[in-house]
Write an enzyme that holds these catalytic residues in place. Structure first.
Site, PDB file in Angstrom:
ATOM      1  N   CYS A 184       7.549   7.492   8.344  1.00 12.19           N
ATOM      2  CA  CYS A 184       6.668   8.049   7.323  1.00 12.19           C
ATOM      3  C   CYS A 184       7.525   8.778   6.293  1.00 12.19           C
ATOM      4  CB  CYS A 184       5.659   9.008   7.949  1.00 12.19           C
ATOM      5  SG  CYS A 184       4.457   9.665   6.754  1.00 12.19           S
ATOM      6  N   GLN A 200       0.784  -1.227   0.000  1.00 16.13           N
ATOM      7  CA  GLN A 200       0.000   0.000   0.000  1.00 16.13           C
ATOM      8  C   GLN A 200       0.823   1.287   0.000  1.00 16.13           C
ATOM      9  OE1 GLN A 200      -3.509  -0.218   2.643  1.00 16.13           O
ATOM     10  NE2 GLN A 200      -3.094  -2.404   2.828  1.00 16.13           N
ATOM     11  N   CYS A 231      -1.185   5.029   7.479  1.00 19.46           N
ATOM     12  CA  CYS A 231      -0.246   5.881   6.748  1.00 19.46           C
ATOM     13  C   CYS A 231      -0.728   7.330   6.753  1.00 19.46           C
ATOM     14  CB  CYS A 231      -0.070   5.395   5.313  1.00 19.46           C
ATOM     15  SG  CYS A 231       1.360   6.143   4.489  1.00 19.46           S
ATOM     16  N   ALA A 268       3.432   0.699   7.627  1.00 17.37           N
ATOM     17  CA  ALA A 268       4.079  -0.589   7.376  1.00 17.37           C
ATOM     18  C   ALA A 268       5.381  -0.690   8.156  1.00 17.37           C
ATOM     19  CB  ALA A 268       4.334  -0.768   5.878  1.00 17.37           C
TER      20      ALA A 268
END
Length: 446
Positions: A367, A69, A188, A334
């Protein structure tokens, strides 16, 4: 409405169980049940698959495909494809496990079994819940219809809609482009800004930026939770003439009139309707209803109620959780799941062997804030929102090297190492980079 949904779901499950016969209903038993085959579930299952027998490890996952993703933002910018972000679930799950292609409908933690939507029953000794967050486009009136029918409403969060973001961008000639961040948990959480910055860069490359007003509307009281990176992002927005509205939440979309209605969260009675030429929407998100409605397992917010350091359930010691559905107050990324996998693996293994829990999760999350087609700010931080940077230089700068890391190296690391259980996040590399050769973090508390 929530009560009605729960009653209807339970009715449907009862109906399926009543109509099913002993011939088409199966009963399984395993040592470890992993519910969810996403990033956290698949990676942790791969670790246990090295020592358990195939029938001892079950992964319950309904999806035909597994998606990386974090690549969806790049897809939205037109420099990658959905095919590059997709693999067959059968190709990424460990071969030495039993895959049940279904999803959890009912959890019974007292009797240690899960009932699937098809009515099958899976008994377990230990369970890892890794079901992630669901996209709830339906919670914003008019949004689902706009995504399916409109040519200027888009969203990078779904594999169905991510490819059309670039189509909307290519058709954007003038007017107003609005980007949103919902009033809900978000996986996210940097992505809503990333696509905003990529869109800005694209319009500049096409010499159309002066014709388009760009606004980032976020429900949060800050542009980013970590001050070091927030300061850099405020400067970036100012230099690129991107307007930022804090505490602003999208509540309605009228695709016929190209209008979006926003609510002021500090004054809920205050609403404002604006015209748009492009509207990028991040949907509200929530854990699956089967989980959020089960108050034995979940907390009031619907997340698996685990200790934030050990990732073990507060009440049921044979249950752990990982990733977006866990109640841990970290940024849901993630990278966070990668850091959690070794903690879950080692701590669950210790429980299975009657030992004390050896590892503690510090809330690490990363991030990579893509700011265009060639630059990225790599934000890394812990539970206390303190920077926890891997490289021995300040990472609050837009760097091409960090963009290459994000676009080229991270996907390969994900497919080849993380999903195979060999990547636990950059903690080791961070210590080496900063000449810290001893891990000084204390062991986990039970």
């Amino acid at each position: 409405m929530v009560v009605l949904r729960i009653l209807y779901r339970n009715f449907r499950i009862s109906e399926r169980r009543f109509s099913a016969t002993s011939v088409n209903r199966d009963k399984y038993s395993c040592k470890i049940l992993v519910v969810g085959g996403g990033a956290g579930g698949c990676s942790t299952a791969a670790k246990f698959a090295r020592t358990l027998k195939k029938n001892e490890l079950i992964v319950l996952e309904p999806s035909e495909y597994h998606y990386y993703q974090p690549l969806f933002t790049i897809i939205g910018g037109g420099t990658s494809t959905i095919q590059e972000a997709r693999r067959k679930e059968s190709d990424v799950l460990p071969k030495n496990c039993t895959w049940i292609k279904d999803k959890a409908a009912l959890y019974d933690p007292d009797k240690s079994f899960v009932t699937t939507e098809k009515g099958d029953v899976i008994e377990y000794d230990y369970m890892l819940i890794a079901v992630g967050l669901e996209l709830r486009y339906d919670l914003i009136p008019g949004l689902q219809e706009a995504l399916d029918k409109s040519s200027n409403v888009c969203s990078i969060y779904s594999p169905k809609y991510a490819p059309q973001v670039f189509e909307v961008l290519k058709n954007l000639k003038d007017g107003a482009a609005h980007f949103t961040f919902p009033n809900s948990p978000v996986k996210c959480p940097g992505a809503p800004q990333k696509i905003c910055y990529i869109s800005d860069h694209y319009l500049r490359k096409q010499n159309r930026r002066d014709n388009v007003n760009i606004t980032y509307n976020t429900s949060l009281p800050v542009i980013f939770g970590v001050k070091k990176y927030a300061d850099a992002l405020w400067k970036l927005c100012k230099s690129r003439n991107i307007d930022v509205n804090l505490r602003t939440n999208l509540v309605n979309v009228n695709s016929v009139n190209n209008e979006a209605t926003f609510q002021n969260l500090d004054n809920p009675d205050e609403k404002k309707t604006v015209k748009f030429s492009m509207l990028h929407v991040v949907p509200p998100m929530a854990t699956p209803l089967s989980l959020s409605s089960n108050k034995k397992i979940s907390n009031e917010a619907g997340f698996v109620n685990v200790h934030k350091h050990t990732l073990q359930h507060i009440v049921y010691p044979n249950i752990f959780s990982i990733g977006d559905c866990a109640s841990t107050p970290n940024s849901k990324t993630a990278a966070a799941a990668a850091a959690q996998t070794e903690v879950v693996f080692r701590n669950l293994s210790a429980v299975m062997n009657g030992q004390s829990l050896p590892l503690s999760y510090d809330g690490y999350a990363s991030c990579p804030l893509v700011t265009g087609y060639d630059k990225c700010i790599l934000a890394e931080f812990d539970y206390n929102l303190n920077p926890l940077e891997t490289f021995p230089f300040d990472q609050d700068k837009e760097l091409r090297s960090m963009y290459i890391l994000k676009k080229i190296f991270m996907p390969q690391l994900y497919w080849n190492l993380m999903l195979n259980g060999y990547w636990n996040g950059p903690a080791l590399f961070r210590r080496i980079m900063h000449l810290q050769f001893m891990d000084k973090k204390p062991p986990a508390k039970s």
